[in-house]
Design an enzyme around this catalytic site. Sequence first.
Site, PDB file in Angstrom:
ATOM      1  N   GLU A  59       1.145  -1.244   0.170  1.00 26.72           N
ATOM      2  CA  GLU A  59      -0.043  -0.047  -0.016  1.00 26.72           C
ATOM      3  C   GLU A  59       0.605   1.234  -0.020  1.00 26.72           C
ATOM      4  O   GLU A  59       1.653   1.273   0.805  1.00 26.72           O
ATOM      5  CB  GLU A  59      -0.922   0.087   1.111  1.00 26.72           C
ATOM      6  CG  GLU A  59      -1.882   1.173   1.049  1.00 26.72           C
ATOM      7  CD  GLU A  59      -2.747   0.984   2.476  1.00 26.72           C
ATOM      8  OE1 GLU A  59      -2.244   0.745   3.598  1.00 26.72           O
ATOM      9  OE2 GLU A  59      -3.972   1.646   2.701  1.00 26.72           O
ATOM     10  N   LYS A 111      -9.618   2.594  -2.635  1.00 28.22           N
ATOM     11  CA  LYS A 111      -9.869   1.792  -1.354  1.00 28.22           C
ATOM     12  C   LYS A 111     -11.455   2.033  -0.969  1.00 28.22           C
ATOM     13  O   LYS A 111     -11.752   3.362  -0.829  1.00 28.22           O
ATOM     14  CB  LYS A 111      -9.165   2.692  -0.379  1.00 28.22           C
ATOM     15  CG  LYS A 111      -9.004   1.656   1.097  1.00 28.22           C
ATOM     16  CD  LYS A 111      -7.796   2.143   1.961  1.00 28.22           C
ATOM     17  CE  LYS A 111      -7.463   1.352   2.978  1.00 28.22           C
ATOM     18  NZ  LYS A 111      -6.159   1.929   3.837  1.00 28.22           N
ATOM     19  N   CYS A 165      -6.081  -2.647   1.921  1.00 24.90           N
ATOM     20  CA  CYS A 165      -5.651  -2.732   3.505  1.00 24.90           C
ATOM     21  C   CYS A 165      -6.800  -3.251   4.341  1.00 24.90           C
ATOM     22  O   CYS A 165      -7.390  -4.270   4.386  1.00 24.90           O
ATOM     23  CB  CYS A 165      -5.052  -1.462   3.858  1.00 24.90           C
ATOM     24  SG  CYS A 165      -4.197  -1.518   5.356  1.00 24.90           S
TER      25      CYS A 165
END
Lengths: 365, 365
Positions: free
Chosen positions: A120, A195, A232
């Site tokens: 990330e 994300k 994540c």
Amino acid sequence: MESCSNKTLDKIVKDNLNLEQLKEFNRIYYGREDHCKIKLKQTSLTASEKYNLEVAAYTFPALNEEVRKPRVVKLGLVQHSIVLSTSESILDQKKSIFNKVENIINVAASEGVQILCLQETWLMPFFLCTGEKDRWSEFAESAENGASTKLLKQLAKKHSMVIISPILEKDNNGVWWNTAVVIDEKGNYMGKHRKNHLPSVGSFSETAYYATGNTGHPVFDTKYGKIAINICYGRHHALNWLMFALNGAEIVFNPSATISEFGESFWGIEARTAAVANGYFTCSVNRVGTEEFEKKDGKKVSRRYYGSSYVTAPNGCRTPGLSKVKDGLLIAEVDLNLCRQVKDYWGFQMTARLEMYAREMNTLQ
Amino acid sequence: MESCSNKTLDKIVKDNLNLEQLKEFNRIYYGREDHCKIKLKQTSLTASEKYNLEVAAYTFPALNEEVRKPRVVKLGLVQHSIVLSTSESILDQKKSIFNKVENIINVAASEGVQILCLQETWLMPFFLCTGEKDRWSEFAESAENGASTKLLKQLAKKHSMVIISPILEKDNNGVWWNTAVVIDEKGNYMGKHRKNHLPSVGSFSETAYYATGNTGHPVFDTKYGKIAINICYGRHHALNWLMFALNGAEIVFNPSATISEFGESFWGIEARTAAVANGYFTCSVNRVGTEEFEKKDGKKVSRRYYGSSYVTAPNGCRTPGLSKVKDGLLIAEVDLNLCRQVKDYWGFQMTARLEMYAREMNTLQ
């Protein structure tokens, strides 16, 4: 003697159990008694020494089928620390990381890696823990034309490699996003995913930095397989994993930047559970190394990432984790035919009753 | 020397690591360095000897709050083998199991257990592996008025205990269901939940025996806490876990009858992942012992269940598993305030974006 907390569980256990005990441990903890290691090339071993880089490779075979040929693909996961101090110039910091990652990608290429995923926001220290924004703004890049995308397009083309590049994106409208860029094996920009779920945990919050992803659950139909990216914190959300499956993903990458306090004890189980539930491979990539920041008021903030990147097959078998403290390249040779074989065996998809859940979810307040 | 395959992972590891290593192992594998064991009463130790019954108890504390008082509840999970040969009369087989389970419930009561869950179809051998139906029909009972419900109503009242009784149900219309009956602490029938997801794995199929559950995702608001039941194979379905959470569950029981070949390596991770994702306690109960059947054609079928029942808290901490081969009673003293504390900390619920998923799921073909 190396401290226990720097060692992976695999290493601690391996050093202390006899063969029979170790097999039983592996059967439960890794899903198979043998890790099915692949021998590395001599050049990789040399590079491993030179760059202080752990390189490890494992294979996940599938049964032979009559109608379909095997679809064997080599995946590469890269975990790395930053190079320069966070007080250095942004351009220098980026350049030093570019150099490091280019070297690792070259090793991956020499081992035949076809799809590679970086961690990330790989091209910067994960400065979000400072709570400060303006000083770090220039780490953000255009997904389509940023410096990192330009570099990786070249490398992707050179090595005929699909590359997933999770960056901090700044769009034309000045909005920041946490974005994974996908570059195809010809070096073309293929698309991006933003994300979907942003953490606000304790005093740490990403919502002050960038907007919640608006790209849904895209699956990229690359030359080597259908891939998706769950960035994540999205790994905590079962529905995020599920939607990528429903859209056809065979491999889902989870590039992360996570520290011990934020659930290290479930790092090894969430992506593994997702692989089993959804019948695809999951690739968990975590940042490594300690990052220190000096805030405007002179206070210091420090974060230690624990690496431990690993791959899980749809049958629940997983690799050991990479080091908790060193840069690493994890290679997994996977036969994508395993996805359908596992789905046929378990029947989780056949028994999913999605219509019932769609109906129930519509009645929520 | 006891064979490795009869030992739990906990036991194998505990016997071979030093204290520092064991702490690190526990931190990752169980979510906490110390298991927080509770001392048992002398009478329980005596009963443990007498019945060859493993009894273990652990505690999961929460932080003190100013407005809410602690809500400490004692949960009990029972795993047990059958008693008589499967060729004996059905009434005798049932009676022998009733006796065994009554003894275990009495031990649980003496330890103060307030909510107790038995294993899947606890009052019979899990004959479904035979593929034969008619010979075993009389193991099925009415959920409301069957012999097992009558017995457990008495015990529930006597011990002021909520009891979850997973049985094979035959309804007034002659339809079979895989059902969990809930009896409240006053001995009243409270309701039932029917298994939502039925496995057809390899040559094993439940769909020939009973219908897919039609009771949705009920949560039972008992005196001691809000509970739900996710029966066996339903643990593989993230949406099943999720709906119980959305309906308010604080504790979800997963009574099971599962063998090593059907995913023993994810037994320890699916319910744990669900606890973390949904902010509730999960209680995984598996059948134990070897069951042998003679089919009509004279062929023998044998199944060995691996026990390993365990409890996970919403923060991801879990107990060691009960024995893989012995009857067992697992007691967990839990503070239900932990559910909200963990939800507040992680924010998984706040960041769930359920409207997006409901919308996306509605567009599925």
